[in-house]
Structures are given as structure tokens and as C-alpha cells.
Design a protein around this motif. Structure first.
Motif, PDB file in Angstrom:
ATOM      1  N   ILE A 155       0.775  -1.048   0.175  1.00  0.00           N
ATOM      2  CA  ILE A 155       0.087   0.036   0.073  1.00  0.00           C
ATOM      3  C   ILE A 155       0.779   1.415   0.213  1.00  0.00           C
ATOM      4  N   ILE A 156       1.897   1.164   0.840  1.00  0.00           N
ATOM      5  CA  ILE A 156       2.938   2.464   0.877  1.00  0.00           C
ATOM      6  C   ILE A 156       3.233   2.654  -0.625  1.00  0.00           C
ATOM      7  N   GLN A 157       3.935   1.519  -1.498  1.00  0.00           N
ATOM      8  CA  GLN A 157       4.118   1.525  -2.697  1.00  0.00           C
ATOM      9  C   GLN A 157       3.083   2.305  -3.548  1.00  0.00           C
ATOM     10  N   GLU A 158       1.724   1.836  -3.479  1.00  0.00           N
ATOM     11  CA  GLU A 158       0.811   2.372  -4.412  1.00  0.00           C
ATOM     12  C   GLU A 158       0.564   3.734  -4.010  1.00  0.00           C
ATOM     13  N   ILE A 159       0.572   4.366  -2.658  1.00  0.00           N
ATOM     14  CA  ILE A 159       0.617   5.627  -2.537  1.00  0.00           C
ATOM     15  C   ILE A 159       1.720   6.361  -3.100  1.00  0.00           C
ATOM     16  N   GLY A 160       2.932   5.890  -3.273  1.00  0.00           N
ATOM     17  CA  GLY A 160       4.033   6.733  -4.035  1.00  0.00           C
ATOM     18  C   GLY A 160       3.676   6.647  -5.480  1.00  0.00           C
ATOM     19  N   LEU A 161       3.033   5.773  -6.008  1.00  0.00           N
ATOM     20  CA  LEU A 161       2.716   5.642  -7.370  1.00  0.00           C
ATOM     21  C   LEU A 161       1.845   6.623  -7.511  1.00  0.00           C
ATOM     22  N   ALA A 162       0.512   6.948  -6.679  1.00  0.00           N
ATOM     23  CA  ALA A 162      -0.178   7.746  -7.048  1.00  0.00           C
ATOM     24  C   ALA A 162       0.224   9.115  -6.850  1.00  0.00           C
ATOM     25  N   ILE A 163       1.078   9.444  -6.146  1.00  0.00           N
ATOM     26  CA  ILE A 163       1.728  10.766  -5.731  1.00  0.00           C
ATOM     27  C   ILE A 163       2.364  11.235  -7.259  1.00  0.00           C
ATOM     28  N   GLY A 164       3.178  10.008  -7.610  1.00  0.00           N
ATOM     29  CA  GLY A 164       4.105  10.109  -8.762  1.00  0.00           C
ATOM     30  C   GLY A 164       3.048  10.435  -9.957  1.00  0.00           C
ATOM     31  N   ARG A 165       1.978   9.840 -10.015  1.00  0.00           N
ATOM     32  CA  ARG A 165       0.808  10.124 -11.061  1.00  0.00           C
ATOM     33  C   ARG A 165      -0.166  11.682 -10.723  1.00  0.00           C
ATOM     34  N   ASP A 166       0.369  12.352  -9.565  1.00  0.00           N
ATOM     35  CA  ASP A 166      -0.355  13.433  -9.217  1.00  0.00           C
ATOM     36  C   ASP A 166      -1.723  13.176  -9.114  1.00  0.00           C
ATOM     37  N   MET A 167      -2.190  12.342  -8.567  1.00  0.00           N
ATOM     38  CA  MET A 167      -3.429  11.827  -8.314  1.00  0.00           C
ATOM     39  C   MET A 167      -3.672  12.665  -7.008  1.00  0.00           C
ATOM     40  N   LYS A 168      -5.301  13.034  -6.693  1.00  0.00           N
ATOM     41  CA  LYS A 168      -5.536  13.213  -5.337  1.00  0.00           C
ATOM     42  C   LYS A 168      -5.707  12.109  -4.331  1.00  0.00           C
ATOM     43  N   ILE A 169      -5.254  12.503  -3.025  1.00  0.00           N
ATOM     44  CA  ILE A 169      -5.098  11.201  -2.200  1.00  0.00           C
ATOM     45  C   ILE A 169      -6.042  11.224  -1.130  1.00  0.00           C
TER      46      ILE A 169
END
Length: 170
Positions: free
Chosen positions: A105-119
Motif C-alpha cells: 500500500i505504501i508503494q501504491e501511495i507513492g505511485l499515486a503521488i507520482g501520477r499527481d492523483m488526489k489522495i
């Protein structure tokens, strides 16, 4: 108005099934009531690598919702010591161990940040914030025994995103 398309990351372990199901049911209800909100997760098995599957699911999403349950305990190396008569062992005080969510999940959060998604992060009480880049994100704490008590904050965050998307497209 741009739709809100969420990817929901969560544990698939038996011990988290009940708490995750309650939160997913809430998100399904939001999707029923809010025609511009939808969500998806990586539940259904496919004959592909899991990381490829997750990246494909991220492709058209603009919101990441992470359900961060307590999965592992972590400790600072400075809190560990070697017992005098068991030199191949390490010991520590139980209070020095911190609960953390899964590395996946931590890696998926990083992927979301890298994709400039709202979190939006839902973090189980007693679980440390995930990582330095993710640790300063506003989050919604929840109690495993009463996850529904976090729904007001979760719905408020989704509503704020809806208003932001609406005003940006006006």
C-alpha cells in the motif's frame, strides 16, 4: 464536470476483511448517490502480474483512496539490543515497535503521488503515518471496531474534491 474516478488500495487478508468490507460498502453507496464518483480495486484475479494489473487500474484514475490497516511492526535499529547469552538474537521493548501498513500500500501511495492523483488516506488508529512523502497528507483516522465513525470525514473529503472539480471545470 470531470468525474472522480478512484482507485482503492486495501489489504486482502482475512483479518482485515470485515473492516475493509464496511468501508467499501460506504464507497459503493457514495457511487450510487453521486453519479460522477466511481471506484475500483484490484480484487478480481487475472492471469497477469499483480503490479501490471495495479498500474493498468491506475491508468484512468484521478483519486487514490488508501485503507491503511495495521499489518506489520517496525522498529528503529537503535532500539534493538543483543542478549548477553544469545548473540544471534535481537531484543527490544514492545513499546519500541510501531504498527505500519503494508509495504504494498505504501508503494501504491507513492505511485499515486507520482501520477499527481488526489489522495485520501484512511489510517487505522495506532498505525504510523506511511513514509515521509506521504506522511504530511491529511488523513482520516479510523477505529477497526467502528470504521463507520470515519465516514463523515471521508464523505467530507470526497465532497471537497467534488466542489474543487466542479469549480475547476466551470
Amino acid at each position: 464536470m470531470e468525474p472522480i474516478k478512484a482507485f482503492v488500495a486495501h489489504s486482502f487478508t482475512v483479518d482485515d476483511a470485515n473492516v475493509v468490507a464496511v468501508i467499501l460498502k460506504c464507497l459503493s453507496r457514495v457511487a450510487e448517490l453521486h453519479p460522477r464518483f466511481s471506484w475500483e480495486h484490484a480484487e478480481h484475479p487475472e492471469p497477469t502480474l499483480v503490479d501490471d494489473k495495479v498500474r493498468a487500474l491506475f491508468a484512468d484514475k484521478n483519486l487514490f483512496i488508501g485503507i491503511c490497516t495495521r499489518k506489520e511492526r517496525a522498529i528503529s535499529p537503535s532500539a534493538l539490543s543483543r542478549p548477553l547469552f544469545a548473540r544471534t538474537s535481537l531484543t527490544a521493548k514492545e513499546s519500541d515497535f510501531e504498527w505500519k501498513t503494508s509495504d504494498w500500500i505504501i508503494q501504491e501511495i507513492g505511485l499515486a503521488i507520482g501520477r499527481d492523483m488526489k489522495i485520501i488516506l484512511l489510517i487505522e488508529e495506532g498505525t504510523r503515518l506511511p513514509g515521509a512523502l506521504q506522511g504530511n497528507l491529511e488523513h482520516v483516522p479510523f477505529n477497526r471496531n467502528a470504521p463507520e465513525k470515519c465516514f463523515d470525514a471521508l464523505l467530507g473529503m470526497i465532497a471537497a474534491l467534488s466542489l474543487r472539480v466542479r469549480s475547476a471545470s466551470s
